[in-house]
Scaffold this motif. Structure first.
Motif, PDB file in Angstrom:
ATOM      1  N   THR A   1      -7.777 -35.870 117.651  1.00 42.03           N
ATOM      2  CA  THR A   1      -6.200 -36.950 118.099  1.00 42.03           C
ATOM      3  C   THR A   1      -5.590 -35.648 118.757  1.00 42.03           C
ATOM      4  OG1 THR A   1      -5.145 -36.354 116.294  1.00 42.03           O
ATOM      5  CG2 THR A   1      -6.842 -37.978 115.829  1.00 42.03           C
ATOM      6  N   SER A   2      -4.625 -36.057 119.414  1.00 44.98           N
ATOM      7  CA  SER A   2      -4.183 -35.759 120.520  1.00 44.98           C
ATOM      8  C   SER A   2      -3.519 -33.749 119.749  1.00 44.98           C
ATOM      9  CB  SER A   2      -2.548 -35.848 120.458  1.00 44.98           C
ATOM     10  OG  SER A   2      -3.396 -37.518 121.371  1.00 44.98           O
ATOM     11  N   ARG A   3      -3.665 -34.054 118.544  1.00 44.24           N
ATOM     12  CA  ARG A   3      -3.684 -32.257 117.884  1.00 44.24           C
ATOM     13  C   ARG A   3      -4.079 -31.654 117.669  1.00 44.24           C
ATOM     14  NH1 ARG A   3       0.413 -34.017 112.659  1.00 44.24           N
ATOM     15  NH2 ARG A   3       0.786 -36.024 114.122  1.00 44.24           N
TER      16      ARG A   3
ATOM     17  N   PHE B   1       8.861 -34.484 117.491  1.00 41.66           N
ATOM     18  CA  PHE B   1       7.209 -33.976 117.496  1.00 41.66           C
ATOM     19  C   PHE B   1       7.642 -32.900 118.132  1.00 41.66           C
ATOM     20  CE2 PHE B   1       5.891 -38.215 117.550  1.00 41.66           C
ATOM     21  CZ  PHE B   1       4.221 -37.747 116.818  1.00 41.66           C
TER      22      PHE B   1
ATOM     23  N   GLY C   1       7.593 -36.020 126.265  1.00 41.14           N
ATOM     24  CA  GLY C   1       8.176 -37.493 126.285  1.00 41.14           C
ATOM     25  C   GLY C   1       8.613 -37.904 125.061  1.00 41.14           C
TER      26      GLY C   1
ATOM     27  N   THR D   1       8.456 -39.205 121.523  1.00 38.70           N
ATOM     28  CA  THR D   1       8.631 -40.565 121.326  1.00 38.70           C
ATOM     29  C   THR D   1       9.395 -40.958 119.854  1.00 38.70           C
ATOM     30  OG1 THR D   1       6.849 -39.979 120.606  1.00 38.70           O
ATOM     31  CG2 THR D   1       6.029 -41.430 121.719  1.00 38.70           C
TER      32      THR D   1
ATOM     33  N   ASP E   1       3.750 -30.695 125.324  1.00 36.01           N
ATOM     34  CA  ASP E   1       3.183 -31.705 124.846  1.00 36.01           C
ATOM     35  C   ASP E   1       3.521 -33.147 125.971  1.00 36.01           C
ATOM     36  OD1 ASP E   1       2.595 -34.289 124.000  1.00 36.01           O
ATOM     37  OD2 ASP E   1       3.230 -33.457 121.391  1.00 36.01           O
TER      38      ASP E   1
ATOM     39  N   VAL F   1       1.776 -35.879 125.651  1.00 34.12           N
ATOM     40  CA  VAL F   1       0.687 -36.959 124.713  1.00 34.12           C
ATOM     41  C   VAL F   1       1.036 -38.288 125.203  1.00 34.12           C
ATOM     42  CG1 VAL F   1       0.016 -37.304 122.626  1.00 34.12           C
ATOM     43  CG2 VAL F   1       0.294 -35.112 122.891  1.00 34.12           C
ATOM     44  N   ALA F   2       1.945 -38.255 124.807  1.00 31.99           N
ATOM     45  CA  ALA F   2       2.724 -39.812 125.178  1.00 31.99           C
ATOM     46  C   ALA F   2       3.477 -40.802 126.675  1.00 31.99           C
ATOM     47  CB  ALA F   2       4.320 -40.181 124.391  1.00 31.99           C
TER      48      ALA F   2
ATOM     49  N   GLN G   1      -5.019 -42.227 123.299  1.00 34.50           N
ATOM     50  CA  GLN G   1      -3.998 -43.935 122.491  1.00 34.50           C
ATOM     51  C   GLN G   1      -2.880 -44.451 122.719  1.00 34.50           C
ATOM     52  OE1 GLN G   1      -3.803 -41.058 121.288  1.00 34.50           O
ATOM     53  NE2 GLN G   1      -2.634 -40.820 119.093  1.00 34.50           N
ATOM     54  N   LYS G   2      -2.123 -43.551 124.358  1.00 39.29           N
ATOM     55  CA  LYS G   2      -0.768 -44.149 124.416  1.00 39.29           C
ATOM     56  C   LYS G   2      -1.208 -44.493 125.651  1.00 39.29           C
ATOM     57  CE  LYS G   2      -0.074 -41.226 120.626  1.00 39.29           C
ATOM     58  NZ  LYS G   2       1.925 -40.644 120.180  1.00 39.29           N
TER      59      LYS G   2
HETATM   60  C1  LIG Z   1       1.600 -39.897 119.561  1.00 43.63           C
HETATM   61  C2  LIG Z   1       2.229 -38.263 119.462  1.00 43.63           C
HETATM   62  C3  LIG Z   1       1.638 -36.620 118.699  1.00 43.63           C
HETATM   63  C4  LIG Z   1       0.473 -36.457 118.071  1.00 43.63           C
HETATM   64  O1  LIG Z   1      -0.735 -37.354 118.596  1.00 43.63           O
HETATM   65  P1  LIG Z   1      -2.019 -37.916 117.630  1.00 43.63           P
HETATM   66  O2  LIG Z   1      -3.233 -38.904 118.489  1.00 43.63           O
HETATM   67  O3  LIG Z   1      -1.732 -38.769 116.461  1.00 43.63           O
HETATM   68  O4  LIG Z   1      -2.430 -36.224 117.140  1.00 43.63           O
HETATM   69  C5  LIG Z   1       1.754 -35.703 119.469  1.00 43.63           C
HETATM   70  N1  LIG Z   1       3.120 -35.849 120.528  1.00 43.63           N
HETATM   71  C6  LIG Z   1       3.423 -36.780 121.146  1.00 43.63           C
HETATM   72  C7  LIG Z   1       4.739 -36.525 121.687  1.00 43.63           C
HETATM   73  C8  LIG Z   1       3.099 -37.274 120.339  1.00 43.63           C
HETATM   74  O5  LIG Z   1       3.769 -39.314 120.998  1.00 43.63           O
END
Ligand SMILES: *Cc1c(COP(=O)(O)O)cnc(C)c1O
Length: 414
Positions: free
Chosen positions: A70-72, A97, A145, A147, A172, A174-175, A197-198
């Motif tokens: 996953t993102s982490r 985060f 971002g 979240t 980061d 991710v979102a 997944q975002k």
């Molecule tokens: C969702 C999210 C993560 C974590 O992602 P995972 O896929 O759950 O590991 C990290 N940083 C931000 C800003 C997020 O929104």
């Protein structure tokens, strides 16, 4: 023998900041036959995925590929690769985060310095730059971002300041990737971590990353060339010389993604099909058009929420377009409302973390979930459910107002 029922997940309208609904084309891609990971047909797909990731990250970096996990896993791979024990790392924190970045940096043995900004706002870039000059880190890690609070941190000035001082900047995103502009090269970001997944609307399980030559040079300096041979610049007994992870060692992963294809893990081939299709969808739509779509549905959602008399949480000037935080009206049990939305309407919205738990709901408008019918149904459901839970809201206007935001005019009867 115990009998287990057939798998039949209920159809859902997922309006959270991830995981979100997945485009049927991505679902289909996930179900195709497996190819061996060194099959030329598959490695061609890997190369195309790298090309598409460069476009989505808006970079000419050589390295843009997904880390499996996953993102982490992407965050941890980048930080584990770049942080040597004792390195000073600055993490500006404005939500949940940010604490995750600080925690990972700490586990890497960094001397972590944090600065914090009140939740619901972001940093004035000048305050981050002042902290950089005061604390002299070798690396800055920051969320784009956030979240947990729905805020978007401007990065261009911080990027320029880090480059001028020869400090690495890890972001980061991710979102935000695929939903909000992320300008890796223009903002001078050294390493950027995205999520699937975002806003890319692919299931959770991969983390697309990109990094530039400055990052690669730092990684390669630590690469243990052969047992017993220390890289240049390290004493024979210097424990910081090599990267303390095998699975997340970017020097090995980039060899695997390079034409040399040095064996590392077994690539998650089905997930790669899914990611490739998600990226293809994003580029087919056009990134700018995609960002505009996210803005449009955000506007309609916000207009509808305000028409109900609900209040938004946080500083409006730095609101993330893909997450809308709503204050839970006084006396209303936020979790009971969420449960009823899910049970009666199949709609999922999110709660939040830490100090915001019980105080706000978070409504995501990300990727494939970000569409007109979802926004209108969410507004209609909230309007129906809230009075049942003791909220005094204005009824009858939310959907009409949102339709207005979509440019539809109301015909008034005489
Ligand atoms: C969702 C999210 C993560 C974590 O992602 P995972 O896929 O759950 O590991 C990290 N940083 C931000 C800003 C997020 O929104």
């Amino acid at each position: 023998m115990k009998k287990y029922s057939d798998l039949s997940p209920s159809p859902r309208i997922i309006m959270t900041p991830g995981p979100v609904e997945v485009d049927p084309r991505v679902l289909r891609a996930l179900s195709y036959p497996i190819l061996g990971q060194f099959d030329p047909e598959f490695t061609a797909l890997m190369n195309e995925t790298m090309e598409m990731l460069r476009d989505v990250f808006r970079t000419s970096n050589r390295w843009a590929y997904p880390v499996d996990g996953t993102s982490r896993s992407g965050l941890e791979a980048v930080l584990t690769g770049l942080i040597e024990p004792g390195d000073r790392v600055l993490v500006p924190i404005f939500g949940r985060f940010g604490y995750l970045l600080a925690e990972i940096a700490e586990r890497c043995g960094a001397d972590v310095a944090t600065i914090e900004q009140e939740w619901g706002t972001v940093f004035d870039p000048n305050d981050v730059i002042a902290a950089i000059d005061r604390l002299q880190p070798s690396l800055v890690a920051i969320v784009h971002g956030e979240t947990s609070t729905g805020r978007l941190q401007p990065l261009a000035d911080i990027g320029r300041a880090c480059r001028e001082r020869d400090i690495l900047l890890v972001v980061d995103a991710v979102a935000t990737i695929g939903g909000v502009p992320v300008e890796t090269d223009a903002w001078q970001l050294d390493a950027v971590v995205g999520g699937t997944q975002k806003c890319l609307s692919v299931p959770s399980g991969m983390s697309p990353i990109t990094y530039n030559d400055r990052v690669e040079a730092r990684l390669l300096r630590r690469k243990r060339i052969e047992k017993g041979i220390r890289p240049e610049g390290y004493a024979d007994d210097d424990p910081s010389a090599f990267i303390r992870s095998n699975y997340l060692d970017l020097t090995q992963l980039q060899e695997y993604w390079s034409p040399r294809r040095l064996n590392h893990h077994t690539e998650a081939t089905a997930m790669l099909y899914g990611l490739r299709e998600g990226l293809r969808l994003a580029l087919e739509e056009g990134l700018d058009e995609r960002f505009a779509r996210h803005r449009l549905h955000e506007r309609a959602l916000v207009a509808g929420l305000l028409a109900m008399g609900l209040e938004l949480y946080g500083d409006e000037s730095c609101k993330m377009p893909v997450v809308t935080c709503v204050c839970i009206p006084a006396g209303v049990d936020g979790e009971a409302v969420r449960s009823r939305l899910l049970a009666d309407f199949g709609i999922e919205i999110a709660s939040s973390f830490g100090p915001l738990k019980g105080r706000i709901w978070r409504i995501g408008t990300m990727g494939y979930s970000c569409r007109k019918s979802n926004v209108l149904l969410t507004l209609a459901a909230l309007e129906a459910v809230l009075p049942l839970h003791g909220a005094s809201i204005r009824t009858g206007a939310a959907v009409r107002t949102a339709l207005g935001a979509y440019g539809e005019t109301t015909v008034h009867s005489a």
